[in-house]
Design an enzyme around this catalytic site. Structure first.
Site, PDB file in Angstrom:
ATOM      1  N   SER A  11      57.561  -1.141  45.451  1.00  0.00           N
ATOM      2  CA  SER A  11      57.812   0.293  45.567  1.00  0.00           C
ATOM      3  C   SER A  11      57.057   0.775  46.801  1.00  0.00           C
ATOM      4  O   SER A  11      57.082   0.087  47.828  1.00  0.00           O
ATOM      5  CB  SER A  11      57.369   0.989  44.279  1.00  0.00           C
ATOM      6  OG  SER A  11      57.714   2.332  44.303  1.00  0.00           O
ATOM      7  N   HIS A  38      62.186   0.250  44.593  1.00  0.00           N
ATOM      8  CA  HIS A  38      62.419   1.671  44.322  1.00  0.00           C
ATOM      9  C   HIS A  38      62.936   2.332  45.596  1.00  0.00           C
ATOM     10  O   HIS A  38      62.486   2.029  46.697  1.00  0.00           O
ATOM     11  CB  HIS A  38      61.127   2.349  43.874  1.00  0.00           C
ATOM     12  CG  HIS A  38      60.688   1.906  42.513  1.00  0.00           C
ATOM     13  ND1 HIS A  38      59.440   2.160  42.011  1.00  0.00           N
ATOM     14  CD2 HIS A  38      61.351   1.218  41.554  1.00  0.00           C
ATOM     15  CE1 HIS A  38      59.345   1.653  40.788  1.00  0.00           C
ATOM     16  NE2 HIS A  38      60.486   1.074  40.494  1.00  0.00           N
ATOM     17  N   ASP A 131      56.027   0.081  37.019  1.00  0.00           N
ATOM     18  CA  ASP A 131      57.286  -0.638  36.850  1.00  0.00           C
ATOM     19  C   ASP A 131      57.101  -2.079  37.334  1.00  0.00           C
ATOM     20  O   ASP A 131      56.388  -2.330  38.300  1.00  0.00           O
ATOM     21  CB  ASP A 131      58.386   0.072  37.663  1.00  0.00           C
ATOM     22  CG  ASP A 131      59.773  -0.432  37.316  1.00  0.00           C
ATOM     23  OD1 ASP A 131      59.940  -1.050  36.238  1.00  0.00           O
ATOM     24  OD2 ASP A 131      60.693  -0.194  38.115  1.00  0.00           O
TER      25      ASP A 131
END
Lengths: 188, 284
Positions: A11, A38, A131
């Protein structure tokens, strides 16, 4: 050859790292690489192009039910979850976001690990949320190889740290240059 | 024990087979048409949400409590989560589809299969209204699921999707000051839409096959529905669409969906590649 699938999750702070990794993977690299990164949900174009600039291998956003092929790099498309299914195919989903994310790294990792078991390599890079932690644990539970970027090197250490907390003992904690060396050695 | 945050329950292939068999026998409903990964996730979610111990607990409930089945069906479907999802698509809908359909002398028939909780339906109604062709349009919104159809009529939507939708609408209009909320009325527990947006919408339960009003369709909006089905069932769906779509009719699917491996794909011409809008190019 032992491994059949490499999944990389990242991310915030991971874009440069992924670019660097892709620039070093040689032509003919014979394991499919899946990127669960992401990204802004409403910007569908430009990411593949940006990653392609330095990549020797073609970078593709897979369509639903497209088959995974060695030699390709696949990027999870904007605003879809990217699943890997048993027939060696991708499946897409618009199910609710997980960890506030769609694509969710956890889901690509968990479904990939379920299908490829010990032939899976899961790599978690820099990021500012948690995540990917559950997904990496799944890779480990199924006997796959787990790699986490050294949090001391990560621009955003939250994601690698969370992955280490959740997965427990991972196989390698590496700096990105070491990840690159490791991946290069996977290609016989 | 709070299971809300618990991870997914793993469901094996034999478990899915058993569940499929029970549902087919007892409810004449076939879940084997659904793509396996999302199906397993939905079922795991249903087990957690309804506090079953495991898959066998769910199967037992389906066997012994028929009154649970409607809720099961409802929870099995994937709901839309925003209005004007993919603003670029809705611009293409306005510029490619509405502009062509405007010249129709007859009523414009738009079919939204798998309409779920109605986000695409309302969005279509608003887009048609803004293109000044809503009055001569009929939107046929169908779903396999009776419960969800009932819920979609004049539904109150939760506030958490309002902000996403407002931003989508601004992107659709390419105007920072565009105001989606003018279509919404605030309710105690969310927001709703005015009756006139439902006026030309006909909600129907549809499970495939012939249907008196679903024929001669000018446009099918079916985004992100194919992804939830197996490749074999996608083939059937497309065949069904071809039969119901008029010559030159439009078909819109999700931007990462793929019909190219279906036999009937050769009956379509792709007119907008990035938004996946096709036109039926055979007259049959």
């Amino acid at each position: 050859m032992k491994y059949k699938l490499i999944i990389i999750g990242g991310s915030a702070g991971s874009f440069q790292l992924v670019t660097r990794i892709l620039s070093k993977l040689p032509a003919g690299f014979n394991i499919p690489v899946v990127l669960a990164l992401h990204r802004l949900k409403h910007i569908r174009h430009g990411f593949v192009e940006a990653l392609s600039i330095k990549s020797v291998l073609p970078v593709i956003e897979p369509l639903d039910k497209e088959g995974l092929k060695p030699g390709n790099v696949y990027l999870a498309p904007a605003n879809y979850h990217l699943y890997i299914e048993l027939a060696g195919k991708f499946a897409l989903s618009t199910e609710e976001p997980v960890n506030h994310s769609r694509p969710a790294i956890d889901l690509t990792f968990a479904t990939g690990a379920y299908c490829y078991k010990e032939k899976t390599v899961g790599i978690i890079l820099s990021g500012a949320n948690r995540d990917g932690a559950m997904g990496l644990k799944k890779v480990k539970d199924y006997g796959g190889l787990t790699i986490v970027q050294d949090p001391s090197e990560a621009q955003m250490p939250t994601m690698p740290t969370a992955a280490l907390d959740k997965a427990g003992q991972v196989d390698h904690i590496l700096k990105v240059d070491e990840i690159i060396r490791f991946l290069s050695k996977l290609n016989p | 024990m709070n299971r809300a945050n618990q991870e997914e329950i793993e469901i094996g292939i034999s478990g899915i087979r058993k569940l499929t068999e029970v549902i087919r026998k007892q409810y004449d409903y076939d879940i084997s048409v659904y793509a396996s990964t999302s199906l397993k996730r939905r079922i795991s979610g249903i087990i957690l949400k309804n506090d079953f111990k495991n898959l066998d607990g769910l199967i037992l409930a389906l066997e012994n409590r028929p009154q649970f089945f409607p809720l099961f069906q409802l929870q099995l479907s994937v709901n839309g989560t925003e209005f004007f999802r993919d603003p670029a698509f809705w611009r293409a809908f306005r510029d490619d589809i509405c502009k062509t359909l405007r010249n129709n002398h007859m009523k414009i028939k738009i079919w939204i299969p798998g309409c779920s909780t109605g986000e695409e339906v309302i969005t279509t109604a608003i887009a048609l209204k803004e293109a000044n062709i809503y009055d001569k349009s009929m939107i046929i919104a169908t779903d396999i699921n009776k419960e969800i159809i009932e819920e979609s009529k004049n539904k109150i939507y939760t506030n958490n999707i309002l902000e996403i939708s407002e931003n989508n609408y601004k992107r659709f209009k390419e105007d920072e000051s565009a105001d989606f909320s003018k279509y919404c009325s605030r309710q105690a527990n969310g927001f709703a839409f005015a009756d006139d947006l439902y006026q030309n919408v006909q909600y129907e339960v549809f499970k495939g096959g012939d249907h008196k009003s679903i024929k001669g369709i000018n446009a099918i909006i079916c985004r992100n529905v194919f992804i939830y089905y197996t490749a074999q069932h996608q083939e059937k769906l497309l065949e069904d669409f071809t039969g119901k779509l008029s010559f030159n009719g439009f078909l819109a699917i999700g931007n990462k969906e793929n019909i190219t491996f279906c036999k009937d794909a050769r009956k379509y011409t792709l007119i907008n590649e990035s938004e996946k809008i096709y036109r039926k190019s055979v007259n049959e």
